[in-house]
Design a protein around this motif. Structure first.
Motif, mmCIF file in Angstrom:
data_model
loop_
_atom_site.group_PDB
_atom_site.id
_atom_site.type_symbol
_atom_site.label_atom_id
_atom_site.label_comp_id
_atom_site.label_asym_id
_atom_site.label_seq_id
_atom_site.Cartn_x
_atom_site.Cartn_y
_atom_site.Cartn_z
ATOM 1 N N LYS A 95 -8.006 7.729 -8.781
ATOM 2 C CA LYS A 95 -8.678 7.110 -9.962
ATOM 3 C C LYS A 95 -10.262 7.453 -10.174
ATOM 4 O O LYS A 95 -10.903 7.423 -9.260
ATOM 5 N N ILE A 144 -14.420 1.120 -16.899
ATOM 6 C CA ILE A 144 -13.243 1.903 -17.273
ATOM 7 C C ILE A 144 -12.571 2.221 -16.139
ATOM 8 O O ILE A 144 -13.337 3.029 -15.418
ATOM 9 N N THR A 145 -11.361 2.383 -16.031
ATOM 10 C CA THR A 145 -10.695 3.223 -15.008
ATOM 11 C C THR A 145 -9.623 3.904 -15.602
ATOM 12 O O THR A 145 -8.862 3.630 -16.510
ATOM 13 N N ARG A 146 -9.814 5.210 -15.166
ATOM 14 C CA ARG A 146 -8.873 6.250 -15.673
ATOM 15 C C ARG A 146 -8.150 7.053 -14.512
ATOM 16 O O ARG A 146 -8.545 7.115 -13.266
ATOM 17 N N LYS A 147 -6.781 7.217 -14.976
ATOM 18 C CA LYS A 147 -6.017 8.190 -14.059
ATOM 19 C C LYS A 147 -6.741 9.561 -13.929
ATOM 20 O O LYS A 147 -7.296 10.108 -14.546
ATOM 21 N N ASN A 170 -6.097 12.618 -17.208
ATOM 22 C CA ASN A 170 -7.066 11.783 -17.053
ATOM 23 C C ASN A 170 -7.274 10.599 -17.993
ATOM 24 O O ASN A 170 -7.989 10.339 -18.770
ATOM 25 N N GLU A 171 -6.136 9.962 -18.128
ATOM 26 C CA GLU A 171 -5.608 8.990 -19.073
ATOM 27 C C GLU A 171 -6.421 7.608 -18.516
ATOM 28 O O GLU A 171 -6.445 7.243 -17.534
ATOM 29 N N GLU A 172 -6.938 7.018 -19.565
ATOM 30 C CA GLU A 172 -7.372 5.666 -19.471
ATOM 31 C C GLU A 172 -6.386 4.640 -18.924
ATOM 32 O O GLU A 172 -5.368 4.466 -19.582
ATOM 33 N N SER A 226 -7.258 1.119 -17.689
ATOM 34 C CA SER A 226 -7.771 -0.250 -17.888
ATOM 35 C C SER A 226 -9.117 -0.376 -18.143
ATOM 36 O O SER A 226 -9.912 1.022 -17.967
ATOM 37 N N ASN A 227 -9.554 -1.297 -19.128
ATOM 38 C CA ASN A 227 -10.774 -1.338 -19.677
ATOM 39 C C ASN A 227 -11.238 -2.800 -19.479
ATOM 40 O O ASN A 227 -10.859 -3.607 -20.227
#
Length: 204
Positions: free
Chosen positions: A150, A160-163, A193-195, A197-198
């Motif tokens: 992550k 912001i957390t991204r995969k 690199n998909e988001e 959570s925000n």
């Protein structure tokens, strides 16, 4: 009678001579064998510096520990490449260190992100970027790896957390101060690199 005694002595001398030569040959071959074994054993011995102190390690131990070093190198590269602060000098230093661990695929991804203005956004928004490694999978036959983790981007107003999923290959090279594990990552690419959570920060 005298002739028989001479003939017997000659036979005995021949036997003794042949026996001496055979024994000498056996000793010589045994010496070569043991010398060869000693050379082979010495080649299996490797000295590793531990805080400046040379420590003897067997090659078999190093080979058995190689998968751990591969994972450590993969984790180190991702940590250097994706740990960023709102400081141009810090970003360049981390990126430079990471590029010693990878082929030109790392430089291409860095150039791609730079052209998209990613690093300028980090500095302009005073963001902190870090990563967390969830798992690293190795395919030892193909010398291929997959990184699962992550990416956290901490801004003034949100987190912001991204995969982060990447893959590539790895190969053995000579160890150096800039590449202490002696592993070169190759053909690396970001798969996802998909988001995910925000979260907005509470303002006081």
């Amino acid at each position: 009678m005298l002739i028989k005694n001479i003939e017997q002595r000659i036979k005995v001398n021949k036997i003794v001579s042949l026996g001496t030569v055979a024994f000498a040959v056996i000793i010589l071959l045994a010496s070569f064998f043991f010398a060869y074994r000693m050379i082979q054993d010495s080649r299996k011995s490797i000295y590793i510096l531990d805080n400046g102190v040379p420590v003897l390690a067997k090659q078999t131990d190093v080979l058995l520990n190689r998968p751990v070093e591969y994972k450590a190198q993969i984790e180190l590269f991702h940590r250097l490449f994706f740990t960023l602060a709102p400081d141009d000098a810090y970003i360049k230093e981390n990126i430079q260190k990471s590029l010693y661990l990878i082929d030109d695929s790392g430089k291409k991804e860095y150039t791609n992100l730079k052209e998209k203005g990613f690093y300028n956004q980090i500095v302009a928004s005073s963001s902190m970027v870090s990563i967390h490694a969830d798992s690293i999978q190795l395919d030892m036959e193909q010398k291929k790896f997959s990184f699962f983790g992550k990416q956290m981007i901490t801004r003034k107003s949100a987190v912001i957390t991204r995969k982060l999923i990447t893959e590539g290959f790895f190969d053995d090279i000579i160890r150096s101060p800039n590449n202490p594990h002696g592993v070169m990552l190759k053909n690396w690419r970001i798969i996802d690199n998909e988001e995910i959570s925000n979260q907005t920060k509470n303002s006081y």
